[in-house]
Design an enzyme around this catalytic site. Structure first.
Site, short mmCIF file in Angstrom:
data_model
loop_
_atom_site.label_atom_id
_atom_site.label_comp_id
_atom_site.label_asym_id
_atom_site.label_seq_id
_atom_site.Cartn_x
_atom_site.Cartn_y
_atom_site.Cartn_z
N LEU A 228 9.19 -5.06 -4.08
CA LEU A 228 7.78 -4.76 -4.34
C LEU A 228 7.41 -4.96 -5.80
CD1 LEU A 228 7.40 -1.51 -2.18
CD2 LEU A 228 6.55 -3.80 -1.62
N ASP B 177 2.36 8.63 -18.28
CA ASP B 177 2.54 7.18 -18.13
C ASP B 177 1.43 6.56 -17.27
OD1 ASP B 177 3.82 4.80 -18.64
OD2 ASP B 177 5.37 5.06 -17.12
#
Length: 400
Positions: free
Chosen positions: A78, A194
């Site tokens: 992915l 993040d």
């Protein structure tokens, strides 16, 4: 290490099954868990569809049992980033499709065990705006983090196909990110650390969810050397090594919104020629209230370290980029392309002084968010068309 306290309200969780075979009371325990789950669902401000989806996910998760390396069948890759590779896998015992992140770390067993323990907090992070967590384990030098599979991938992948993401779509993204950040802060006393397009995941049902947030201080410390790319989304105060808070996540969200709006990482800012190439029409100096001529120092010669724009300059060195974030004016959305509400919203996110930057509460009540909350937007339809995905038979117009 990131400090964590017990949540103010009971976290929404259902105990993962343990692979020790059925016990005489397992059925009763499962029913008790379901009752407990329903009580906790009531504490979150969710609509009926969100409640049903969370309940379905947690009920499925309770049947998964202990996760083991041999139980997974790899389907496809992915993506890669943050020191790990993410693959689409099938968990054979349950038949569930998951996303499995593999992080290779050369660490001592005690550190490894601490990381796995810290990741267990993810079992309690259940929200429509947070990617579901199945479990984490260690095998053959790698830590595996198993998550809900989001078939639309991350917004940086969507951007490659879309070239630019429309404002009305980004309104729904902004709502989901703000609600996800508020959930992490209010229920778990943690910040994301993040926020960036690759950590905002979407699916064909129209859901928008955050992933890869900093629950494990030890994992963050162990992966410190691989965070170079992430630093480009860090706030000025964080880059300078001073105290930072959830205000830092808000900066990262604002920077991400500009990137998704113009189609490339926005530092250094595009000039009028590049903006004309991006938007297909001439732009007058491009950026509202911030003509390039008043920049305190000459614009660095490099282009963004990554992006999908038309800038042909040599890539900007990472130290140039970080210096620019700290010392130059923040990015802004181009004039005449976006609504004033959206421009103001982004500007409030990208104020360099964290004390002056808007907080979560202020942003949730901003005109841009209030308008986006009531706007009818077929997010699932737009995503499926952009990525050529099959839309579910019972899609929602919006999932936020």
């Amino acid at each position: 290490m990131l400090a964590r306290r017990k949540p103010v309200l009971p976290a929404l969780t259902i105990n993962p099954a343990i692979a020790e075979g059925p016990s005489p009371t397992s059925e009763g325990a499962s029913e008790a868990n379901l009752v407990d789950l329903q009580k906790k669902l009531a504490e979150l401000e969710l609509d009926e569809q969100q409640k049903k989806r969370l309940e379905a996910f947690l009920t499925q998760k309770a049947k998964v049992g202990e996760l083991k390396d041999d139980d997974f069948e790899r389907i496809s890759e992915l993506g890669a980033g943050n020191g790990g590779v993410v693959t689409k896998v099938q968990h054979r015992p349950s038949g569930l499709i998951m996303a499995r992140k593999l992080i290779h770390l050369e660490i001592k067993p005690a550190i490894r065990n601490q990381i796995i323990r810290e990741l267990q907090v993810l079992h309690e992070c259940n929200s429509p705006y947070i990617v579901g967590f199945y479990g984490a384990f260690y095998s053959d030098g790698e830590i595996s983090i198993c998550m809900e599979h989001m078939d639309g991938g991350s917004l940086d992948q969507v951007l490659k196909e879309a070239k630019r993401i429309p404002e009305e779509i980004l309104g729904k993204v902004s709502i989901a990110v703000l609600r996800g950040l508020a959930y992490l802060r209010e229920k778990h006393q943690i910040m994301h650390r993040d926020v960036k397009p690759s950590n905002i995941l979407v699916n064909s049902r129209g859901e928008i969810k955050l992933c890869d947030f900093g629950v494990s201080g030890q994992l963050i410390d162990s992966m410190a050397n691989s965070f170079v790319g992430t630093r480009s989304y860090m706030s000025p105060e964080r880059l300078q090594g001073t105290h930072y808070s959830v205000q830092s996540d808000i900066w990262s969200m604002g920077l991400s919104l500009v990137e998704l709006s113009i189609g490339r990482y926005p530092i250094p800012p595009p000039d009028a020629k590049e903006l004309e190439a991006i938007f297909g029409r001439p732009m007058v100096d491009g950026i509202e209230g911030e003509p390039h001529s008043i920049s305190p120092r000459p614009r660095p010669p490099g282009r963004p370290i990554s992006g999908h724009g038309t800038d042909s300059r040599p890539a900007m060195a990472i130290f140039e980029l970080l210096d620019y974030i700290v010392n130059e004016p923040p990015p802004k959305l181009p004039n005449g392309v976006f609504t004033q509400d959206f421009q103001e919203f982004v500007n409030k996110c990208l104020i360099k002084n964290p004390a002056e930057r808007a907080d979560l509460k202020m942003l949730m009540s901003h005109t841009f968010i209030k308008r986006s909350e009531v706007e009818e937007v077929d997010f699932a339809g737009w995503l499926c068309k952009t990525l050529r995905l099959n839309q579910p038979s019972t899609p929602t117009r919006t999932a936020v």
